[in-house]
Design an enzyme around this catalytic site. Sequence first.
Site, PDB file in Angstrom:
ATOM      1  N   LYS A   1       0.843  -1.212   0.000  1.00 35.01           N
ATOM      2  CA  LYS A   1       0.000   0.000   0.000  1.00 35.01           C
ATOM      3  C   LYS A   1       0.865   1.245   0.000  1.00 35.01           C
ATOM      4  O   LYS A   1       1.838   1.320   0.752  1.00 35.01           O
ATOM      5  CB  LYS A   1      -0.867   0.049   1.264  1.00 35.01           C
ATOM      6  CG  LYS A   1      -2.009  -0.926   1.316  1.00 35.01           C
ATOM      7  CD  LYS A   1      -2.836  -0.710   2.588  1.00 35.01           C
ATOM      8  CE  LYS A   1      -3.944  -1.730   2.656  1.00 35.01           C
ATOM      9  NZ  LYS A   1      -4.711  -1.619   3.915  1.00 35.01           N
TER      10      LYS A   1
ATOM     11  N   GLY B   1      -8.366   5.355  -1.808  1.00 37.15           N
ATOM     12  CA  GLY B   1      -9.175   4.861  -2.919  1.00 37.15           C
ATOM     13  C   GLY B   1      -8.551   3.714  -3.685  1.00 37.15           C
ATOM     14  O   GLY B   1      -8.847   3.521  -4.856  1.00 37.15           O
TER      15      GLY B   1
ATOM     16  N   HIS C   1     -13.967   0.703  -4.570  1.00 42.22           N
ATOM     17  CA  HIS C   1     -13.663   1.583  -3.440  1.00 42.22           C
ATOM     18  C   HIS C   1     -14.655   2.717  -3.264  1.00 42.22           C
ATOM     19  O   HIS C   1     -14.415   3.651  -2.499  1.00 42.22           O
ATOM     20  CB  HIS C   1     -12.230   2.116  -3.519  1.00 42.22           C
ATOM     21  CG  HIS C   1     -11.219   1.005  -3.634  1.00 42.22           C
ATOM     22  ND1 HIS C   1     -11.024   0.086  -2.633  1.00 42.22           N
ATOM     23  CD2 HIS C   1     -10.405   0.624  -4.647  1.00 42.22           C
ATOM     24  CE1 HIS C   1     -10.117  -0.800  -3.027  1.00 42.22           C
ATOM     25  NE2 HIS C   1      -9.731  -0.504  -4.239  1.00 42.22           N
TER      26      HIS C   1
ATOM     27  N   ARG D   1     -12.908  13.849   9.447  1.00 37.36           N
ATOM     28  CA  ARG D   1     -13.989  14.716   8.951  1.00 37.36           C
ATOM     29  C   ARG D   1     -15.320  14.062   9.278  1.00 37.36           C
ATOM     30  O   ARG D   1     -15.358  12.915   9.718  1.00 37.36           O
ATOM     31  CB  ARG D   1     -13.862  14.842   7.422  1.00 37.36           C
ATOM     32  CG  ARG D   1     -13.967  13.482   6.742  1.00 37.36           C
ATOM     33  CD  ARG D   1     -14.132  13.546   5.247  1.00 37.36           C
ATOM     34  NE  ARG D   1     -14.445  12.231   4.713  1.00 37.36           N
ATOM     35  CZ  ARG D   1     -13.565  11.307   4.385  1.00 37.36           C
ATOM     36  NH1 ARG D   1     -12.275  11.536   4.528  1.00 37.36           N
ATOM     37  NH2 ARG D   1     -13.956  10.134   3.915  1.00 37.36           N
TER      38      ARG D   1
HETATM   39  C1  MV4 Z   1      -6.660  -4.300   2.716  1.00 35.60           C
HETATM   40  C2  MV4 Z   1      -7.342  -5.408   2.174  1.00 35.60           C
HETATM   41  C3  MV4 Z   1      -6.897  -6.655   2.535  1.00 35.60           C
HETATM   42  N1  MV4 Z   1      -5.844  -6.771   3.347  1.00 35.60           N
HETATM   43  N2  MV4 Z   1      -5.631  -4.468   3.530  1.00 35.60           N
HETATM   44  C4  MV4 Z   1      -8.907  -0.966   0.145  1.00 35.60           C
HETATM   45  C5  MV4 Z   1      -8.857   0.529   0.263  1.00 35.60           C
HETATM   46  C6  MV4 Z   1      -7.924   0.812   1.380  1.00 35.60           C
HETATM   47  N3  MV4 Z   1      -8.473   1.824   2.240  1.00 35.60           N
HETATM   48  C7  MV4 Z   1      -7.711  -0.475   2.074  1.00 35.60           C
HETATM   49  N4  MV4 Z   1      -8.279  -1.511   1.287  1.00 35.60           N
HETATM   50  C8  MV4 Z   1      -8.039  -2.807   1.571  1.00 35.60           C
HETATM   51  N5  MV4 Z   1      -7.014  -3.053   2.405  1.00 35.60           N
HETATM   52  C9  MV4 Z   1      -5.234  -5.685   3.828  1.00 35.60           C
HETATM   53  N6  MV4 Z   1      -4.182  -5.839   4.632  1.00 35.60           N
HETATM   54  C10 MV4 Z   1      -8.432  -5.183   1.328  1.00 35.60           C
HETATM   55  C11 MV4 Z   1      -8.773  -3.885   1.031  1.00 35.60           C
HETATM   56  C12 MV4 Z   1      -9.910  -3.727   0.180  1.00 35.60           C
HETATM   57  C13 MV4 Z   1     -11.063  -3.111   0.662  1.00 35.60           C
HETATM   58  C14 MV4 Z   1     -11.144  -2.618   1.960  1.00 35.60           C
HETATM   59  C15 MV4 Z   1     -12.277  -2.002   2.413  1.00 35.60           C
HETATM   60  C16 MV4 Z   1     -13.363  -1.888   1.573  1.00 35.60           C
HETATM   61  C17 MV4 Z   1     -13.310  -2.363   0.286  1.00 35.60           C
HETATM   62  C18 MV4 Z   1     -12.160  -2.974  -0.187  1.00 35.60           C
HETATM   63  C19 MV4 Z   1     -12.115  -3.449  -1.500  1.00 35.60           C
HETATM   64  C20 MV4 Z   1     -10.967  -4.049  -1.949  1.00 35.60           C
HETATM   65  C21 MV4 Z   1      -9.871  -4.182  -1.113  1.00 35.60           C
END
Ligand code: MV4
Length: 646
Positions: free
Chosen positions: A158, A164, A234, A296
């Site tokens: 990340k 997003g 997202h 926010r």
């Molecule tokens: C993750 C994950 C799986 N494992 N982190 C997507 C946006 C960002 N804010 C974080 N996200 C994710 N992080 C780990 N370690 C899967 C996602 C993710 C996701 C998270 C929340 C809502 C929708 C999502 C859609 C795809 C992936």
Amino acid sequence: MFDKILIANRGEIACRIIETARSLGVATVAVYSEADARAKHVALADEAFLIGPPQPAESYLKGQTLIEVALEAGAQAIHPGYGFLSENPDFVEAVEAAGLIFIGPSAPAIRAMGLKDAAKRLMEAAGVPVVPGYHGDNQDPEHLAGAAEAIGYPVLIKAVAGGGGKGMRKVVAPQDFAAALDSARGEARTAFGNDAVLIEKYVEKPRHIEVQVFGDGHEAVHLYERDCSLQRRHQKVIEEAPAPGMTEEMRAAMGEAAVRAAKAIGYKGAGTIEFIIDASDGLRPDRFWFMEMNTRLQVEHPVTEAVTGIDLVEWQLRVAAGEPLPMGQAQIPLKGHAFEARLYAEDVPKGFLPATGTLSHLVFPDGARIDSGVRAGDTISPFYDPMIAKVITHGPTREIALARMTRALERSEVAGSVTNLAFLAALTRHQGFAAGDVDTGLIERDLDGLISAEVPAPHLVAQAALAAAGLMEGPAALTGFTLWAPLDRRVSLAHEGEEMVATIRVRAPGAAVIGIEGMEIVAERDASGWRFDGAKAVPMARAGARITLFSGAAPVFDLVDPLDRAGADVGGGNLIEAPMPGLVKAVFVAAGEAVEAGQRLAILEAMKMEHTLVAARDGVVAEVLAAAGDQVEAGAALVRLEEDEA
Ligand code: MV4
């Protein structure tokens, strides 16, 4: 409390803030771009100032201009809403330097949560569970690959500045790590000007559950959780509170962690702690981890308001004005269940493409809270988020709140733009969703079933045809066709680029048979209205030659103007007839006058549209048979030309 505040935003959130301010006796100052001069938030506010051209960078993001307007108007504080400048610490500092109050957290609190790696380190130190991973400074690829190995695949790369889903890459095997890292870095550099990354254990079947927090700079409380797992690319689609399957134990653990997070940064105002949950084995108190904090008020705050009965904007204003938190943790109620669906002007079959348009018709049913920044007649412009409204329902149980949402969506009427209404309604009827079996992959997995483009049923086409002919209401509907000839009317309708011809045969007042492509639909009118093959007429709206039926995917039919073809079949070209019932708006010629082919003779207003009647050939006007203001039936002769000599 403040006497006057400036709202540095637009659309539904500006309207939302104005409403609470008004209820507290606080005067409001709106700002608007040139595209928003006639917007709802401008109309609602006590005062409004033009701040620049439509592009956000030239208007809603001009921090210095906003501050100058606030000072000039005598506002004491600025509410940033969400988006735009709401999480910009430099803006907060500029507001405070001008002697104004920023309704929100301090600049240092925003900065502390701005970068994911630093935020995770801070949270870890505060005793908040964070996703296992590497969030240190060493950005050497070898070191990061080693960290991934230690965490265990699959991992997620990340961007520390990410949002997003940008700069995010899932890696399942070590041999793919180097390439994924390069690609995540490239994307992060372009998007954020910062290519630093962190590495996390990949959470399978993740759920997104966030906790609403509120601080006064010293104390902090939480207002329970929201589940935002129903997302697409997202973008949140439907949110709810509480989270399905939540246990008291898990709620307490998440709430306490969220309060620790808020207190760790001396948080003031409304904030949200986002957690990721490994839901592969239900909700378990040891399987939630901090992901990020949104400093926010969020779009989905109304679901929290619905289940707690608390006005979060009121709390924001009171805390910003120096009052302590209005309630202690133990006093905050949690009652029933709530949903929010985000209604957008977007083209779902075309991949959820943002749409624009003027909302010729916008009606919402009772039984739902509607937060909207637009009214009927307003335009969804390409400059801003194409949100039309947030539809919020509440009920004593999840099942009832969801049934209320389905009903509210099915009865919402929007014409003038395509929308995601049918998609949202389909989602509320989804089996897995109804069962509370939500995760972030649900929509993508079942996308085909949720967006299936339906062909309008024959009875709907028949209704559109009868409406297009002007026969569903007014004198023609009551008297039938007895006053006019021919008895069979042909109506051409275009639907999604396909033209279809309907024949309407009136058998008696309020009774007709409509033929469409070899099918016959019986239309009958009784005291309760029209029925088509027994099915009750659906609500509809007409704007010019466009008819929108509010059923299913809200099919749109355009009446193909019969005048486009009228010239060709006027018998001998002597008579200019009204092709449909209507009002004569103007007659431009008089008896004895010479006219040329194509010359404008009269204007007929029918179906709220003006139709220009033109001469089919050169000639001389023999007789004018109608005058401006006359109501005429279809087929009525309006102008007669002299017999053609040639
Ligand atoms: C993750 C994950 C799986 N494992 N982190 C997507 C946006 C960002 N804010 C974080 N996200 C994710 N992080 C780990 N370690 C899967 C996602 C993710 C996701 C998270 C929340 C809502 C929708 C999502 C859609 C795809 C992936």
